[in-house]
Design an enzyme around this catalytic site. Sequence first.
Site, PDB file in Angstrom:
ATOM      1  N   GLU A 166      -3.260  45.230  56.395  1.00  0.00           N
ATOM      2  CA  GLU A 166      -3.427  46.220  55.326  1.00  0.00           C
ATOM      3  C   GLU A 166      -4.305  45.751  54.157  1.00  0.00           C
ATOM      4  OE1 GLU A 166      -0.668  46.618  57.194  1.00  0.00           O
ATOM      5  OE2 GLU A 166      -0.316  48.779  57.309  1.00  0.00           O
ATOM      6  N   HIS A 254      -5.746  49.058  52.764  1.00  0.00           N
ATOM      7  CA  HIS A 254      -5.443  50.134  51.806  1.00  0.00           C
ATOM      8  C   HIS A 254      -6.712  50.748  51.227  1.00  0.00           C
ATOM      9  CE1 HIS A 254      -1.257  49.775  52.256  1.00  0.00           C
ATOM     10  NE2 HIS A 254      -1.092  48.677  51.546  1.00  0.00           N
ATOM     11  N   GLN A 341       4.909  62.488  50.003  1.00  0.00           N
ATOM     12  CA  GLN A 341       5.090  63.007  48.654  1.00  0.00           C
ATOM     13  C   GLN A 341       6.153  62.287  47.829  1.00  0.00           C
ATOM     14  OE1 GLN A 341       4.374  67.391  50.066  1.00  0.00           O
ATOM     15  NE2 GLN A 341       4.789  67.441  47.902  1.00  0.00           N
TER      16      GLN A 341
HETATM   17  P1  NAP Z   1      -0.896  75.479  41.837  1.00  0.00           P
HETATM   18  O1  NAP Z   1      -1.088  74.123  42.405  1.00  0.00           O
HETATM   19  O2  NAP Z   1      -0.327  75.629  40.488  1.00  0.00           O
HETATM   20  O3  NAP Z   1      -2.327  76.186  41.880  1.00  0.00           O
HETATM   21  C1  NAP Z   1      -2.535  77.483  41.464  1.00  0.00           C
HETATM   22  C2  NAP Z   1      -4.036  77.726  41.367  1.00  0.00           C
HETATM   23  O4  NAP Z   1      -4.250  79.043  40.960  1.00  0.00           O
HETATM   24  C3  NAP Z   1      -4.710  76.838  40.398  1.00  0.00           C
HETATM   25  O5  NAP Z   1      -5.902  76.353  41.028  1.00  0.00           O
HETATM   26  C4  NAP Z   1      -5.060  77.734  39.205  1.00  0.00           C
HETATM   27  O6  NAP Z   1      -6.317  77.250  38.769  1.00  0.00           O
HETATM   28  C5  NAP Z   1      -5.095  79.118  39.815  1.00  0.00           C
HETATM   29  N1  NAP Z   1      -4.544  80.154  38.972  1.00  0.00           N
HETATM   30  C6  NAP Z   1      -3.369  80.125  38.285  1.00  0.00           C
HETATM   31  N2  NAP Z   1      -3.201  81.300  37.634  1.00  0.00           N
HETATM   32  C7  NAP Z   1      -4.264  82.064  37.929  1.00  0.00           C
HETATM   33  C8  NAP Z   1      -4.672  83.376  37.539  1.00  0.00           C
HETATM   34  N3  NAP Z   1      -3.915  84.110  36.733  1.00  0.00           N
HETATM   35  N4  NAP Z   1      -5.836  83.838  38.003  1.00  0.00           N
HETATM   36  C9  NAP Z   1      -6.607  83.097  38.809  1.00  0.00           C
HETATM   37  N5  NAP Z   1      -6.293  81.847  39.189  1.00  0.00           N
HETATM   38  C10 NAP Z   1      -5.119  81.346  38.757  1.00  0.00           C
HETATM   39  O7  NAP Z   1       0.000  76.360  42.779  1.00  0.00           O
HETATM   40  P2  NAP Z   1      -0.026  76.517  44.343  1.00  0.00           P
HETATM   41  O8  NAP Z   1      -1.351  76.208  44.915  1.00  0.00           O
HETATM   42  O9  NAP Z   1       0.554  77.858  44.574  1.00  0.00           O
HETATM   43  O10 NAP Z   1       0.988  75.436  44.821  1.00  0.00           O
HETATM   44  C11 NAP Z   1       2.369  75.515  44.433  1.00  0.00           C
HETATM   45  C12 NAP Z   1       2.973  74.122  44.388  1.00  0.00           C
HETATM   46  O11 NAP Z   1       3.041  73.575  45.658  1.00  0.00           O
HETATM   47  C13 NAP Z   1       2.206  73.183  43.518  1.00  0.00           C
HETATM   48  O12 NAP Z   1       3.098  72.358  42.832  1.00  0.00           O
HETATM   49  C14 NAP Z   1       1.433  72.381  44.510  1.00  0.00           C
HETATM   50  O13 NAP Z   1       1.127  71.090  44.030  1.00  0.00           O
HETATM   51  C15 NAP Z   1       2.399  72.336  45.669  1.00  0.00           C
HETATM   52  N6  NAP Z   1       1.682  72.149  46.922  1.00  0.00           N
HETATM   53  C16 NAP Z   1       1.222  70.923  47.195  1.00  0.00           C
HETATM   54  C17 NAP Z   1       0.513  70.713  48.353  1.00  0.00           C
HETATM   55  C18 NAP Z   1       0.000  69.335  48.682  1.00  0.00           C
HETATM   56  O14 NAP Z   1       0.209  68.408  47.940  1.00  0.00           O
HETATM   57  N7  NAP Z   1      -0.692  69.132  49.758  1.00  0.00           N
HETATM   58  C19 NAP Z   1       0.267  71.758  49.208  1.00  0.00           C
HETATM   59  C20 NAP Z   1       0.747  73.019  48.890  1.00  0.00           C
HETATM   60  C21 NAP Z   1       1.448  73.203  47.732  1.00  0.00           C
HETATM   61  P3  NAP Z   1      -7.083  77.785  37.494  1.00  0.00           P
HETATM   62  O15 NAP Z   1      -6.015  78.145  36.509  1.00  0.00           O
HETATM   63  O16 NAP Z   1      -7.958  76.657  37.064  1.00  0.00           O
HETATM   64  O17 NAP Z   1      -7.877  78.930  37.990  1.00  0.00           O
HETATM   65 FE1  SF4 Z   2       7.742  59.977  53.005  1.00  0.00          FE
HETATM   66 FE2  SF4 Z   2       9.904  61.454  53.516  1.00  0.00          FE
HETATM   67 FE3  SF4 Z   2       7.495  62.597  53.467  1.00  0.00          FE
HETATM   68 FE4  SF4 Z   2       8.223  60.951  55.459  1.00  0.00          FE
HETATM   69  S1  SF4 Z   2       9.117  62.949  54.966  1.00  0.00           S
HETATM   70  S2  SF4 Z   2       6.295  60.923  54.375  1.00  0.00           S
HETATM   71  S3  SF4 Z   2       9.437  59.438  54.348  1.00  0.00           S
HETATM   72  S4  SF4 Z   2       8.534  61.632  51.744  1.00  0.00           S
END
Ligand code: NAP
Ligand code: SF4
Length: 670
Positions: A166, A254, A341
Amino acid sequence: MPAYPRLFQALQVGPLKLKNRIVMGSMHTRLEATPEGSARAAAFYAERARGGAALIITGGYSPDAAGLLEADAGALDHPAKLAEHRVVTDAVHAAGGLVCLQILHAGRYAKHDGLVGASDLPSPINRRKPRALATFEVEQTIASFAACAALAREAGYDGVEVMGSEGYLISQFTALRTNNRSDQFGGSLANRLRFPLDIVRATRARVGPDFLVLFRMSALDLVEGGLNADETLQLARALEAAGVDVLDTGIGWHEARVPTIAYMVPRAAWRDATARIKSAVSIPVMATNRINTPELAEELLAQGVADLVSLARPLLADAAFARKAELGRADEINTCIACNQACLDFLFRNKVASCLVNPRACNETFYPKVRALHAKRVAVVGAGAAGLACALAAFERGHRVTLYEAQNHIGGQLNLAKQVPGKEFAETLRYFRAHLAKSSIQLKTGQRVSADELAQGGYDAVVLASGVRARLPDISGISHPKVLRYDEVLSGAKVPGASVAIIGAGGIGFDVAEFLSAPKGGGGIVEFLAAWGVDPQGMGDGGLVAPKEESSPRAIVMLQRKSTPPGKSLGATSGWAIRMQLARRGIPVLGGVAYQRIDDAGLHILHEGRPKLLAVDHVILCAGQESVNELHGELAAKGIAAVLIGGAERAEEIDALRAMEQGMRVAYAL
Ligand code: NAP
Ligand code: SF4
């Protein structure tokens, strides 16, 4: 005939007889940096030993001060530290397990100012510059590894694992990328391999033949200037000759720009690199990374890829993985979905690791598996992530639970997330289904429960986990037929055309972009390795070749109003790979936009002050969510104080991580 005959076959490794082939791989938890560190670590590891893992390898402990990963990381470099380690070894032994200490010298990855390296070349992922070890200091470091192993033996460990992969200090010695020394530890391959081999010889000399010595070697470096497959096999053979009992395999430094454990990595993607090592040595070899089911572990053993499987995150997700598999109850395993996460992302934020699907992980002492003093009648409304976690934890605490779900099926938003390529939430739903079926939780799907029914139910507690709905932003033309919501797209209810604009570049915007841009017929190991530039034979420099070009079957543009870098909300340890993958597919993200209107021509925006028409077939709304919690007020009017959890409580930044953690926490507080 047991379900997994090879997985549950005993194996002699060095002086130890392992009862099965499941080893808990080393995983940094940061527990040692907490005030109750030893007690929490003891509870954490003992639960995994009781869960049936044959051998546990602790997170990395440094053999000296310079090798600490961070200032408050763990070290075993003085007899004064033996007592805190004995708490852990005693607990694991009392639980019927075996435990090895991993010895890890961070080298140039150390996040403190006293960092050292094979050379003074800094790492691209650490702003600090290492000091090159003088030759006499290299000899001292070798002696420190051996002394650490001797202390581990005194502390009651059954063996040690030398961390040689790593990109940590040992890797930094073996690779030309990081070793420009001119003494006997630099230059030729034989000289660069001297450091790990001397560590093994010195360790063996200190601990004798009847103490297990594992070595975690880099099966693939995945960095330019890393070892190629031939050099890697030379190292494997030399380690065997030097006295190693078991070769564990690590994948990628890493600083590699290839994801190695994130969800987009197919299961068992690295099997060929492990198989090459197995074919070169006669000692047992351990496979690692993205092995998260007993079926797959059995298959790897059956196909001769490895003799043992190392499960780190999968045992964070379910301490009883081995026991459930052995008893033929694999459907009850809480599967690691490789989201990173709560494990790696928490560590990056200097928090103690935990697990999204199992928030008890590393918190066993705070959430003991004991029944509540008073069993209550509990109603949980909503069977999404928060409601499921709450209902199951409440049931396990002895409460009588009724779980209401308006849809005909459980899962809520998890049903959407599971559609994203690589996201394994279908396993999480299978886990909940299996447990619901075997529990006495009353599951009432397909009915939207009313406040009246809840009031008449005579419940002692009502928990509202009624979730979220997509936010409809206030843009002219929002009702135009070109406009689709993310839930309509991910559920398959609506299929967008060949060109789309995505409003919102948060987690769900990226999810939708991945869903819509995944190349047809992708998702297999071959395609993954080609797309990320990994040589299947490992012969390239560091095992790398030029990546194969990928293109999206649709023209996609992502949009956000902010001018900050897009994708900032994505997790630290997966976000970079998601952004790279979409960039490679030619998907731009426009920041600083203002939405003007949507009409037959497409989406009209202002970008960098200039009007622009995005002449797309569809506009997909990924603009966040709003809480669905109308029942709360209705119940309050009847004098019933319901507890809101998950997105129903707060829609901003709601994700499965917060939902499940809160669900479990509220269940414990009932
Ligand atoms: P989010 O991460 O808060 O994103 C919402 C997006 O919509 C932002 O880009 C925002 O950008 C835009 N937005 C907000 N209000 C708006 C409006 N009135 N008009 C137009 N654009 C607007 O929410 P989400 O994508 O629904 O995700 C929900 C949660 O799940 C979050 O905490 C996210 O981190 C999590 N999640 C994480 C992952 C991952 O880590 N892979 C995947 C899916 C979900 P602007 O305000 O700049 O336009
Ligand atoms: Fe990490 Fe749990 Fe997600 Fe597996 S399920 S990657 S152990 S947080």
